[in-house]
Design a protein around this motif. Structure first.
Motif, PDB file in Angstrom:
ATOM      1  N   CYS A   1      24.986  10.179 -24.215  1.00  0.00           N
ATOM      2  CA  CYS A   1      25.259  11.469 -24.847  1.00  0.00           C
ATOM      3  C   CYS A   1      25.739  11.228 -26.270  1.00  0.00           C
ATOM      4  O   CYS A   1      26.604  10.386 -26.492  1.00  0.00           O
ATOM      5  CB  CYS A   1      26.319  12.228 -24.064  1.00  0.00           C
TER       6      CYS A   1
ATOM      7  N   CYS B   1      29.594  12.147 -26.265  1.00  0.00           N
ATOM      8  CA  CYS B   1      30.535  11.600 -25.289  1.00  0.00           C
ATOM      9  C   CYS B   1      30.212  10.136 -25.037  1.00  0.00           C
ATOM     10  O   CYS B   1      29.059   9.732 -25.138  1.00  0.00           O
ATOM     11  CB  CYS B   1      30.426  12.325 -23.947  1.00  0.00           C
TER      12      CYS B   1
ATOM     13  N   CYS C   1      24.222  15.574 -19.914  1.00  0.00           N
ATOM     14  CA  CYS C   1      25.528  14.920 -19.915  1.00  0.00           C
ATOM     15  C   CYS C   1      26.424  15.675 -18.937  1.00  0.00           C
ATOM     16  O   CYS C   1      26.618  16.873 -19.073  1.00  0.00           O
ATOM     17  CB  CYS C   1      26.142  14.927 -21.312  1.00  0.00           C
TER      18      CYS C   1
ATOM     19  N   CYS D   1      29.812  17.128 -20.960  1.00  0.00           N
ATOM     20  CA  CYS D   1      29.841  18.222 -21.919  1.00  0.00           C
ATOM     21  C   CYS D   1      28.673  19.176 -21.756  1.00  0.00           C
ATOM     22  O   CYS D   1      28.615  20.203 -22.416  1.00  0.00           O
ATOM     23  CB  CYS D   1      29.870  17.683 -23.352  1.00  0.00           C
TER      24      CYS D   1
ATOM     25  N   HIS E   1      25.581  18.621 -22.616  1.00  0.00           N
ATOM     26  CA  HIS E   1      24.532  18.381 -23.608  1.00  0.00           C
ATOM     27  C   HIS E   1      23.206  18.081 -22.900  1.00  0.00           C
ATOM     28  O   HIS E   1      23.170  17.323 -21.942  1.00  0.00           O
ATOM     29  CB  HIS E   1      24.934  17.195 -24.490  1.00  0.00           C
TER      30      HIS E   1
END
Ligand SMILES: [Zn+2]
Ligand SMILES: [Zn+2]
Length: 720
Positions: free
Chosen positions: A439, A442, A457, A460, A462
Motif C-alpha cells: 500500500c 501504509c 489494503c 486503510c 486503498h
C-alpha cells in the motif's frame, strides 16, 4: 450560580461545559437537552451539573431552545464523566456518542400511508387491481408495504397514486414499542440450565449492582438462560440491553428474541436506518423500549431505567472501539452496572482472562454450564500435523482433511472450512525482482481480491487494479500470489469437489441481505461446503454441519499480541462448536505446524480451564493484563523526522514512578498508516497505580504542533 444561567455540555472536544443564560420563564434542569449558539452555529447539548466556577463578567449567550424530552438521567451523566476521565478524553466526546440520532430531537415525524380512494384506475391490470384490493382492506399502508404485499414494482403503486386511485393518509410517526410477553416463547430448560437461571434471577431480585459471568460451552443453551434473567428484569419494571458483537447481530438472532418475548426488540447498530434509530433512541429515553439488542454503542443510548445489561460473547475483541473514544463496551457495561445499581451478565463459552480472574477472585458470580443442551454433542477435535502433510504447491488442504470433506459431502452432510483471511492471497511477490505489492500509504501488503478484481489494503481501504506487470522491474506475468486467503481455498475446493455447491462467507463479499440469503441457504442445506472467515464463527446455527476444518490454526499465535493465544483458542473452539448441533455428532480437524503447542493439545483434550490457567500464569509472570494494566501511546504525523523527535522527547520526559514501566519508544509494527508515520510507547502499571493521573501528569504540557498527534489508548487491544 443563579437560576437563570445553566452549564451546557456540548458534543465536542472542549474542556468542560459552557455557561448560557436561560430566557425568562424557561427552566432547564440538569439532563435537559438544549439548543445553544456556539460561534456562528447552533448546536445541541445537555444541561450539565457538577461543581463549576461561575463565569466572570462575560456576557453570556442565550439558550435557544429546550427540548421537551425526558432528561438524561443523573446515572448517565456520571457515566459520561466517568468514561471521559478513564479514557482521558473530553466529556463532550463521550456525549457525542449519546446524541447519535440527531433526528430524534425533532420529534416523531408523520408517515404517509395510502388507502383506496374509490376512483377506478384508467388501466385495470391484474397488478393494479391486486394493489387496490389490498389498499381497501383495513389499515392504510405505506407505499413500500403495498408494493411488497402485492408483489409489484414501485412504479405500479406510484402510477395509482398519480391517478388518484390511492389517496394519502397521515399516520402518527413512531410505531410504538410493544410490551414483552414474558412467557411467549418460554422453552423447557434442562436441570443445569434451570439451576443457572435460578442464580441469575437471584441476582436480579437483589436489585443492585452485581456481575455474573455466565460461562457455558458452545451449545449449552446460555441464551435461554439469560432470557430468563431478562424476563425477571422486565417483570421488575426495568429495561434490558442485550449487547452483541456487531458480527453476531443477525436476523436469525433477532428472530429468536422475538419468538421468546413475542415482540420485535429495538435494535441498534451501524446498519439500522436513521428513522429506526430515532425511534429506538426515543423509546429508550422514554422507557417504552423494554428490550434493545445492539452493538457496543447501544450502551450510550439515553437509558431511562436500565434493569439489566447482558454482554453476550463478552470475550469478543469487537467490543473495543478503536477510533474516536477507544472504549471497551464490556468494561464500560460493568461500570454502568455499578453506577446504575443494575446487574450485568457477561456470557461466553470462552470468557476473557480478565473476566475469569474476576470470577476467581469472587468479584463476579461464576455461573457455569458444562453440558451441551439437548442431543447436540461437542465435536471431537483432532490435529493434523502439517509438517508431515506434503502439500502440492498452491494447495492448502492436507489429505486427511480433504478425504474427510469428500466423505462428508458424499453422505449429504455439510462441511465448513475456516480461514481467518479475506481475499485470494495475503501477499503478492515479483518472481523476478522480489518486489512485494504494498500500500502506498501504509506499511502493509496489498491483498489481492480476485472476485472484486482488486488489490486492497486491509488497513486503510486503498484499492488498486490487479497488476499485470511488476510495478518495479516491469516484467510481465512475474507476479505470484503467496499463501492462501478464503478465495484461494475456495478455488482449491472447486477443483477437488466439482459437484459441491460452495459458499464463501467473508465480510468483504457478503453483507446485509446478501449475507442473510446465504445463511438461509446454509440452514436449508442448499450449500454443501462453506468457506469462511470469522464471520462464520458467531451466533449461527447450522443444523446440517458435521465437519469443520481449520485451515491454519497458527495464524493468530505469532502476532506479538499478548491475547493471541486466548483469541486463537476462542475462535477455534467457537468455529468447531458450529459442527454437530443438529444432533448427528460433529468432527473438527485442525491443521497446524505446532501440534505440540499447549494450545493445540488442550484443544484436542477439550481442556479449556487447563489452557487458560497456563495463560494466566504466563500473563502474571510477564506483567501483562489482567495482572498489570497497560496504556499505549501512539505518536503520529505526516513528517517522519518530526514524529520521531516528538516520540523521543516524550519518552525522555516520562516521570519515574514506582510500579510503572515505560517501554519504547519504537516504530509501530504498522509504521506507516494512511500516510502517517507512527511511533509507539507502552506503559505498564501495577493495579494500585492511578494510571490516568500518571498519564495526565506526563502529558500535561505537551501540545503537538502541525500534523503531529498523540493518541492514548487505555487498556489497548491493538498493538499494531
Ligand atoms: Zn519485479
Ligand atoms: Zn493502506
Amino acid at each position: 450560580m443563579t437560576n437563570d444561567t445553566v452549564d451546557v455540555l456540548l458534543p465536542y472536544a472542549l474542556e468542560g461545559a459552557y455557561s448560557y443564560r436561560l430566557p425568562a420563564g424557561v427552566a432547564a434542569a440538569p439532563g435537559a437537552y438544549a439548543q445553544v449558539p456556539l460561534g456562528t452555529r447552533s448546536v445541541l447539548g445537555v444541561v450539565w451539573d457538577g461543581a463549576r466556577e461561575p463565569p466572570e463578567g462575560k456576557a453570556l449567550r442565550q439558550v435557544e431552545h429546550v427540548f421537551d424530552l425526558p432528561p438524561l438521567t443523573e446515572t448517565h451523566r456520571r457515566f459520561i464523566d466517568w468514561v471521559a476521565s478513564y479514557y482521558l478524553t473530553a466529556p463532550g466526546n463521550v456525549l457525542r456518542m449519546v446524541l447519535r440520532a440527531p433526528g430524534a430531537f425533532e420529534g416523531p415525524r408523520q408517515r404517509i400511508a395510502y388507502q383506496a380512494s374509490g376512483i377506478e384506475p384508467r388501466r385495470p391490470t391484474p397488478q393494479r387491481l391486486r394493489v387496490l384490493r389490498i389498499a381497501s382492506e383495513g389499515m392504510p399502508l405505506m407505499a413500500r408495504e403495498l408494493q411488497e404485499l402485492a408483489g409489484v414494482g414501485a412504479s405500479v403503486v406510484k402510477g395509482l397514486i398519480g391517478e388518484g386511485a390511492l389517496k394519502a393518509v397521515l399516520l402518527p410517526g413512531d410505531a410504538p414499542f410493544a410490551t414483552p410477553d414474558l412467557e411467549a416463547g418460554h422453552l423447557p430448560l434442562s436441570r443445569e440450565q434451570e439451576r443457572a437461571a435460578r442464580e441469575l434471577r437471584a441476582l436480579i431480585a437483589r436489585r443492585g449492582a452485581g456481575v455474573a459471568l455466565l460461562d457455558g460451552v458452545t451449545g449449552s443453551g446460555k441464551t435461554e438462560v439469560y432470557f430468563e434473567a431478562m424476563a425477571a428484569a422486565i417483570a421488575g419494571g426495568g429495561q434490558v440491553l442485550l449487547l452483541l458483537p456487531e458480527i453476531a447481530l443477525t436476523q436469525q438472532f433477532l428472530a429468536r428474541v422475538e419468538r421468546r418475548f413475542g415482540l420485535a426488540p429495538g435494535h441498534w447498530h451501524s446498519d439500522v436506518r436513521p428513522r429506526e434509530r430515532e425511534r429506538v433512541w426515543r423509546g429508550v429515553a422514554d422507557g417504552t423500549a423494554k428490550i434493545v439488542v445492539g452493538a457496543r454503542s447501544a450502551l450510550f443510548l439515553p437509558w431511562a431505567r436500565l434493569g439489566l445489561i447482558v454482554v453476550d460473547e463478552e470475550h469478543e475483541p469487537a467490543y473495543k472501539q478503536e477510533d474516536g473514544v477507544p472504549y471497551h463496551a464490556r468494561d464500560m457495561a460493568v461500570v454502568y452496572s455499578s453506577l446504575a445499581k443494575c446487574p450485568a451478565i457477561l456470557a461466553s463459552a470462552t470468557p476473557s482472562l480478565e473476566s475469569l480472574l474476576n470470577a476467581e477472585k469472587g468479584k463476579y458470580r461464576h455461573v457455569r454450564l458444562h453440558n451441551r443442551h439437548g442431543r447436540a454433542e461437542l465435536p471431537k477435535t483432532s490435529l493434523i500435523d502439517m509438517r508431515q502433510a506434503k502439500l502440492a504447491s498452491g494447495t492448502w488442504l492436507s489429505e486427511p482433511l480433504a478425504e474427510a470433506i469428500g466423505a462428508t459431502l458424499a453422505a449429504g452432510d455439510q462441511a465448513l472450512l475456516f480461514l481467518n483471511r479475506r481475499g485470494y492471497a495475503p501477499l503478492t511477490l515479483c518472481r523476478r525482482c522480489g518486489h512485494r505489492l504494498q500500500c502506498p500509504q501504509c506499511s502493509a501488503a496489498l491483498i489481492e481480491h480476485r472476485f472484486r478484481r482488486q488489490l486492497l489494503c486491509h488497513f486503510c481501504g486503498h484499492t488498486a487494479p490487479v497488476a499485470q506487470a511488476c510495478p518495479d522491474c516491469h516484467a510481465e506475468g512475474s507476479l505470484v500470489p503467496c499463501g492462501p486467503g478464503v478465495e484461494r481455498v475456495a478455488e482449491e475446493a472447486r477443483s477437488r469437489y466439482p459437484d459441491a455447491r460452495i459458499a464463501i462467507l467473508s465480510s468483504d463479499l457478503t453483507r446485509g441481505a446478501n449475507l442473510r440469503g446465504m445463511l438461509t441457504a446454509v440452514v436449508k442445506n442448499e450449500v454443501n461446503l462453506i468457506i469462511g472467515t470469522q464471520l462464520v464463527a458467531k451466533g449461527h446455527n447450522f443444523p446440517h454441519l458435521t465437519l469443520v476444518g481449520v485451515v491454519d490454526a497458527d495464524l493468530a499465535l505469532e502476532t506479538g499480541d499478548p491475547r493471541g493465544g486466548e483469541r486463537t483458542w476462542a475462535i477455534i473452539a467457537q468455529v468447531a462448536g458450529r459442527a454437530g448441533r443438529g444432533g448427528r455428532g460433529g468432527v473438527a480437524m485442525v491443521q497446524t505446524y505446532l501440534p505440540q503447542h499447549p494450545l493445540m493439545t488442550s484443544l484436542v483434550a477439550g481442556d479449556r480451564d487447563g489452557y487458560f490457567g497456563q495463560e494466566l500464569a504466563i500473563r502474571a509472570s510477564a506483567g501483562l493484563p489482567p495482572y498489570r494494566r497497560l496504556a499505549a501511546i501512539v505518536v503520529s504525523g505526516s513528517d517522519a523526522s518530526a514524529t520521531e523527535r516528538l516520540a523521543k522527547a516524550l519518552r525522555a520526559r516520562a516521570p519515574m514512578a514506582q510500579g510503572v514501566d515505560v517501554l519504547g519508544t519504537a516504530p509501530a509494527p504498522i509504521h506507516l498508516l494512511r500516510g502517517r508515520h507512527r511511533w509507539r510507547l507502552l506503559v505498564k502499571a501495577d493495579p494500585a497505580i492511578n494510571l490516568q493521573a500518571y498519564l495526565k501528569a506526563w502529558l500535561a504540557d505537551v501540545t503537538p504542533k502541525g500534523s503531529l498527534r498523540i493518541d492514548i489508548d487505555v487498556d489497548p487491544y491493538n498493538f499494531l
